[in-house]
Design a protein around this motif. Sequence first.
Motif, short mmCIF file in Angstrom:
data_model
loop_
_atom_site.label_atom_id
_atom_site.label_comp_id
_atom_site.label_asym_id
_atom_site.label_seq_id
_atom_site.Cartn_x
_atom_site.Cartn_y
_atom_site.Cartn_z
N GLU A 185 43.85 52.69 38.96
CA GLU A 185 43.39 53.15 40.27
C GLU A 185 43.53 54.66 40.39
O GLU A 185 42.69 55.34 40.99
CB GLU A 185 44.20 52.48 41.38
N MET B 132 38.20 48.12 43.99
CA MET B 132 39.05 46.99 43.64
C MET B 132 39.74 47.25 42.32
O MET B 132 39.23 47.92 41.44
CB MET B 132 38.20 45.73 43.53
N SER B 133 40.90 46.72 42.22
CA SER B 133 41.65 46.90 41.00
C SER B 133 40.96 46.15 39.87
O SER B 133 40.44 45.06 40.05
CB SER B 133 43.04 46.34 41.23
N HIS C 99 37.17 53.54 36.30
CA HIS C 99 37.61 52.31 35.63
C HIS C 99 36.80 52.06 34.36
O HIS C 99 37.33 51.73 33.31
CB HIS C 99 37.43 51.10 36.54
N HIS D 299 34.81 56.58 41.59
CA HIS D 299 36.01 55.76 41.40
C HIS D 299 35.75 54.62 40.41
O HIS D 299 36.49 54.43 39.44
CB HIS D 299 36.45 55.20 42.77
N GLU D 300 34.69 53.87 40.65
CA GLU D 300 34.41 52.71 39.79
C GLU D 300 34.09 53.15 38.36
O GLU D 300 34.51 52.51 37.41
CB GLU D 300 33.28 51.85 40.36
ZN LIG Z 1 39.60 50.65 41.83
#
Ligand SMILES: [Zn+2]
Length: 629
Positions: free
Chosen positions: A424, A1-2, A398, A394-395
């Motif tokens: 992202e 998720m963004s 962020h 990925h997370e």
């Molecule tokens: Zn993301």
Amino acid sequence: MSPRFLAAGVLAAVSLTAGCRSTVPVEIERIEASPSTSQTGDPSAPPATDIFEARVEAQAFLDSYASQLQPLYYASALAQWDANTRIVEGDDTNARRVQEADEALAAFTGSVENIERARHFLEQRDALTPLQVMQLEAILYAAAAAPQTVADLVSERIAAETAQSERLYGFTYVLDGEEVTTNDLDRILRESTDLDERRAAWEVSKEVGPTLTPGLERLRDLRNGVVRALGYDDYFAYQVSAYDMTSDEMVALMQQLNEELRPLYRELHTWARYELAERYGQPVPDLIPAHWLPNRWGQDWIAMVTVEGADIDPALEARGPEWLVEQAERFYVSLGFDELPDSFWERSSLYPLPEDADYKKNNHASAWHLDLDRDVRSLMSVEPNRDWYETTHHELGHIYYYMSYTNPDVPLVLREGANRAYHEAVGSLMGLAALQPRFMQAVGLTPEGAAPDPIQGLLQEALNYVVFIPWSAGVMTQFEHDLYAENLPPEQWNARWWELKREYQGIAPPDPARAAVGAPYNDAATKTHVNDDPAQYYDYALSNVILFQLHDHIAREILHEDPRDTNYFGRTEVGDFLESILSVGGTVDGNELLRRTTGEPMTARPMLEYFQPLLDWLREQNEGRTHTI
Ligand SMILES: [Zn+2]
């Protein structure tokens, strides 16, 4: 998720940017170091003393804004965190806390005084530093998400958003009389070859849709109404304006991206139709039935392919879910980044709830920057498989982005990506890097000496990154554009949804009646972003483009390795390159940053080049087959 940025809508769940560090000393230093631009000889420029005063006054406002914002932001994020990690049916304590905290935050960011003062200072923008102008613009952008000139609409929207999230994440999915999770449904869609079972699982996954229709219609009207108070045409236009673009320009850019990748997607689509028909013992269909694909929305088809010698599921299974998160951290640390703070491990919610838990949690992965300073957390439901292996990398991308731009040079309101797509891109880049053959072998996930077929590896990647483009740049972008900018009525939502699915993805519903105008479904609303992360899905399409640009640069210019087979692990030069992008946060223009760091403007060239050998291979495979899109 963004992740969420201040500039992207302060009220939403994830990260608000506020740091505890004062930016005052840095700013005063800058002001003194460049006291005047009027000495360049422009006779119309204001005198140096006026410039100095304007900057000092603007800075006082910016500092005061930041110090008031931070605690309000933190309170809102904490309430949202609890509401997403502990959902108790029939208990509205969390919902009320979110409502209160969000309203307090909105009352501040959208206050008439803040709007007027930011506008006032921007009228003398020539006298201010570029960094001050960027902050003032970010403040005005955030104000448009919650202008107190329409306070009632704002508070109604906040309540409607909270209620919608609860309906979505509190929904009980029942398959064959048994309560199931979306993870269970996904597993069936990834693994089962029984078409009846697949169809049942797919249909159950869509049952939440109609329960979300009235809420989404109300939200659409409220979101549009709120941003119109600050002069935007509609909510889509507002979200797009973060890129300094109009809606038409963004839609055109997405169209161009679709067209550039269309030849490759067309070959993948043809290959998949024949492949799946054989797998299920069916005639080859013109459009792919949605329940044939290994994902609820057909947004990635990775699970269609197992690359021999590169199947990491058994190795992950043996190591257990905790290893996945720890390994992702080890990767970042090997590049020269800090270890995650203890508070990350203590406060995050990383694994599925125990089966006997009497509450639920949001099952969508996300990364949070709660106080815009050191409180970073992730919400996941990690299981030991390839999907979650990629998602953990990925997370944490962020999280490391948050940690990197939390520094004294990046003012609170600019603690965000260089644009929304960057956040992202960085996460996805690390997911891609962690799945490259040479990397997986180096970290011991694939056997020593295993030589996986490179074309099969590329195919699997294309089923992720390329297949995602018609979905993100086509279906999602176009649907949300129509929803907000064209005011599409609810009885047409599902029909329009499937029209777009057919046009861009070449996918059909299991039963054509589902796509009829007025059919009692709302398949678009089963996608979380349509409800709680609205009108910004093009961020993900752009991020795919940027990620291949960054990866191409890292592979060729830093590692001197084939972009299709790299190993970033332990290469601090790669870490330094990434840090140069991450640490500046939102203080630079995204396009400019790309040009400066990779030498090119935004372009799909590296992505197309990356998959060129696959395109050649697919054309051979598809010789004599009929293309239907
Ligand atoms: Zn993301």
